[in-house]
Design a protein around this motif. Structure first.
Motif, PDB file in Angstrom:
ATOM      1  N   HIS A  41       0.841  -1.204   0.000  1.00 41.40           N
ATOM      2  CA  HIS A  41       0.000   0.000   0.000  1.00 41.40           C
ATOM      3  C   HIS A  41       0.877   1.255   0.000  1.00 41.40           C
ATOM      4  O   HIS A  41       1.762   1.419   0.844  1.00 41.40           O
ATOM      5  CB  HIS A  41      -0.905   0.001   1.233  1.00 41.40           C
ATOM      6  CG  HIS A  41      -2.111   0.866   1.082  1.00 41.40           C
ATOM      7  ND1 HIS A  41      -2.043   2.242   0.931  1.00 41.40           N
ATOM      8  CD2 HIS A  41      -3.437   0.561   1.040  1.00 41.40           C
ATOM      9  CE1 HIS A  41      -3.247   2.734   0.813  1.00 41.40           C
ATOM     10  NE2 HIS A  41      -4.119   1.733   0.881  1.00 41.40           N
ATOM     11  N   GLU A  95       0.288   4.250   0.832  1.00 36.38           N
ATOM     12  CA  GLU A  95       0.119   5.171   1.963  1.00 36.38           C
ATOM     13  C   GLU A  95       0.507   4.541   3.296  1.00 36.38           C
ATOM     14  O   GLU A  95       0.313   5.147   4.358  1.00 36.38           O
ATOM     15  CB  GLU A  95      -1.336   5.647   2.048  1.00 36.38           C
ATOM     16  CG  GLU A  95      -1.813   6.421   0.836  1.00 36.38           C
ATOM     17  CD  GLU A  95      -3.278   6.802   0.959  1.00 36.38           C
ATOM     18  OE1 GLU A  95      -3.722   7.057   2.100  1.00 36.38           O
ATOM     19  OE2 GLU A  95      -3.976   6.816  -0.066  1.00 36.38           O
ATOM     20  N   SER A 141       1.814   3.337   6.696  1.00 32.44           N
ATOM     21  CA  SER A 141       2.631   3.777   7.822  1.00 32.44           C
ATOM     22  C   SER A 141       1.927   3.262   9.069  1.00 32.44           C
ATOM     23  O   SER A 141       0.783   2.795   9.000  1.00 32.44           O
ATOM     24  CB  SER A 141       2.732   5.308   7.883  1.00 32.44           C
ATOM     25  OG  SER A 141       1.461   5.876   8.184  1.00 32.44           O
ATOM     26  N   ARG A 170       0.807   5.093  11.416  1.00 29.34           N
ATOM     27  CA  ARG A 170      -0.325   6.008  11.635  1.00 29.34           C
ATOM     28  C   ARG A 170      -1.502   5.638  10.739  1.00 29.34           C
ATOM     29  O   ARG A 170      -2.659   5.651  11.179  1.00 29.34           O
ATOM     30  CB  ARG A 170       0.114   7.446  11.358  1.00 29.34           C
ATOM     31  CG  ARG A 170      -0.991   8.470  11.536  1.00 29.34           C
ATOM     32  CD  ARG A 170      -0.488   9.889  11.310  1.00 29.34           C
ATOM     33  NE  ARG A 170       0.481  10.266  12.347  1.00 29.34           N
ATOM     34  CZ  ARG A 170       1.055  11.456  12.412  1.00 29.34           C
ATOM     35  NH1 ARG A 170       0.762  12.388  11.501  1.00 29.34           N
ATOM     36  NH2 ARG A 170       1.904  11.728  13.368  1.00 29.34           N
ATOM     37  N   PHE A 171      -1.203   5.281   9.464  1.00 25.25           N
ATOM     38  CA  PHE A 171      -2.261   4.878   8.533  1.00 25.25           C
ATOM     39  C   PHE A 171      -2.954   3.617   9.045  1.00 25.25           C
ATOM     40  O   PHE A 171      -4.193   3.521   9.012  1.00 25.25           O
ATOM     41  CB  PHE A 171      -1.652   4.623   7.156  1.00 25.25           C
ATOM     42  CG  PHE A 171      -2.615   4.057   6.149  1.00 25.25           C
ATOM     43  CD1 PHE A 171      -3.526   4.879   5.513  1.00 25.25           C
ATOM     44  CD2 PHE A 171      -2.594   2.703   5.837  1.00 25.25           C
ATOM     45  CE1 PHE A 171      -4.420   4.351   4.574  1.00 25.25           C
ATOM     46  CE2 PHE A 171      -3.480   2.169   4.905  1.00 25.25           C
ATOM     47  CZ  PHE A 171      -4.392   2.999   4.275  1.00 25.25           C
ATOM     48  N   ASN A 173      -7.083   3.032  10.671  1.00 23.38           N
ATOM     49  CA  ASN A 173      -8.059   2.093  10.114  1.00 23.38           C
ATOM     50  C   ASN A 173      -8.427   0.960  11.072  1.00 23.38           C
ATOM     51  O   ASN A 173      -9.189   0.063  10.688  1.00 23.38           O
ATOM     52  CB  ASN A 173      -7.523   1.500   8.805  1.00 23.38           C
ATOM     53  CG  ASN A 173      -7.623   2.463   7.638  1.00 23.38           C
ATOM     54  OD1 ASN A 173      -8.680   2.581   7.015  1.00 23.38           O
ATOM     55  ND2 ASN A 173      -6.531   3.157   7.347  1.00 23.38           N
TER      56      ASN A 173
END
Length: 374
Positions: free
Chosen positions: A357, A359, A361, A363-364, A368
């Protein structure tokens, strides 16, 4: 540090206080002969407490990924595929390989990660190494060879993004032999977890599992595919965590695969996970795609539903699942909670056109986590 003798522990304590201490200085402080200190330092390297010259100390949590580094080519059909003729597709070129994908996912999540593999001394191999280096992955233990070209994999996807046909040129991995692990053993011994896929030869897998018996790291293995799962030994002792899908598990366990009109149930995956444990694996995760996962840990086997997805491309989902699981284990979670997070990361990866992916990280992933409750 129960595996250290008293003098080894004393030498290590001095090195931790002063990584630049010379052997004679250490010998003088401890009242030992310099040759004795030298022998203790060799043992500390073999046991993974120091990484080599200069007494470089390993990171407290570090993962090593061993196996496939592959140039991926994915072709998604624009209309229903018609065999024995030309089909219009959208083509994408990317970096792949199970172990390579796992390593990139781990690095993006913030885990200190190194990679062990073999690539050709060609444009593809150089591109793979640069790509991984740019993502902060330690590639110092990757072998470059002129004997064979860098591995390649091509996937034909239907209009929904499901795999229709995959073809692979993986012959280069036959050159990744146990002798390489002998040369880099201190690098492996210093890891918290070592992950290996079954792209490496059976003899290399067997040697790694055998060496694991006297090491501090824990060992995770992914079956990769039904044919490659056959490279696993019958006795799975020495494997701390085994990942495979239900078809691979049935093949390893020599169970009859379900009939086409009667797909396997999640309960069968649970039984397979327990059977893999009985065969020697300490813990096992058996995946079933949209039907969920079964996890066999030290507190028995549990099943979890799949995270609802809006899939674009399933390539790399399994590798992301492994990385998410290992990342969470490295942060102290048990296998059940870690595997659920791994399943979430696998789902998120299916919603991206990339095998890892773009994006991703920590944090990402955290943003979610609410989807596990959905």
């Amino acid at each position: 540090m129960d595996d250290l003798a008293p003098q080894e522990a004393a030498v290590l304590a001095i090195i931790r206080d002063n990584p630049f201490a010379g052997q004679q200085e250490i010998a003088t402080q401890l009242g030992l002969a310099r040759s004795t200190v030298a022998a203790h330092i060799v043992q500390l390297m073999q046991k993974g407490y120091i990484l080599g010259r200069g007494y470089v100390m390993p990171a407290q949590t570090r993962a090593v990924c061993i196996g496939g580094a592959v140039l991926d080519r994915k072709y998604r059909a624009k209309a229903d595929l018609v065999f024995e003729t030309s089909n219009p597709v959208d083509g994408i070129r990317s970096m792949g390989g199970v172990a390579r994908n796992v390593a990139e996912n781990l690095a993006l999540l913030g885990t200190t990660t190194s990679f062990v593999s073999i690539v050709g001394d060609d444009e593809g191999g150089h591109a793979l190494l640069k790509y991984m280096r740019d993502r902060g992955i330690d590639i110092s233990q990757v072998v470059t060879t002129t004997e064979r070209p860098t591995a390649e994999y091509a996937a034909i996807l239907d209009t929904r993004g499901d795999l229709v046909l995959g073809i692979a040129d993986m012959g280069i991995f036959d050159l990744l032999l146990p002798t390489h692990f002998e040369r880099i053993w201190p690098h492996l011994a210093a890891a918290s977890w070592v992950f290996c896929d079954t792209n490496v030869p059976a003899e290399t897998l067997a040697a790694l599992i055998a060496k694991r018996q006297g090491a501090r790291f824990r060992l995770a293995i992914d079956a990769v595919s039904t044919p490659k799962a056959a490279r696993l030994p019958r006795n799975l002792s020495g494997i701390d965590l085994l990942f495979m899908n239900i078809d691979e598990a049935n093949a390893v366990l020599h169970r009859k695969a379900p009939e086409a009109d009667k797909p396997a149930t999640i309960e069968e995956a649970r039984e397979a996970a327990l059977a893999l444990q009985a065969a020697g694996a300490r813990e096992a995760v058996v995946t079933m795609g949209a039907r969920g996962i079964a996890v066999a840990g030290t507190d028995g086997a549990r099943t979890f539903p799949a995270v609802q997805a809006r899939p674009v491309d399933i390539t790399g989902a399994g590798d992301a699942m492994i990385a998410g699981t290992l990342h969470r284990i490295l942060h102290g979670e048990d296998i059940y909670a870690a595997a659920r997070t791994g399943a979430l990361l696998g789902t998120l990866t299916t919603e991206s056109a990339a095998s890892v992916h773009t994006e991703l990280s920590e944090r990402f992933l955290e943003a979610n986590m609410h989807r596990l409750a959905g």
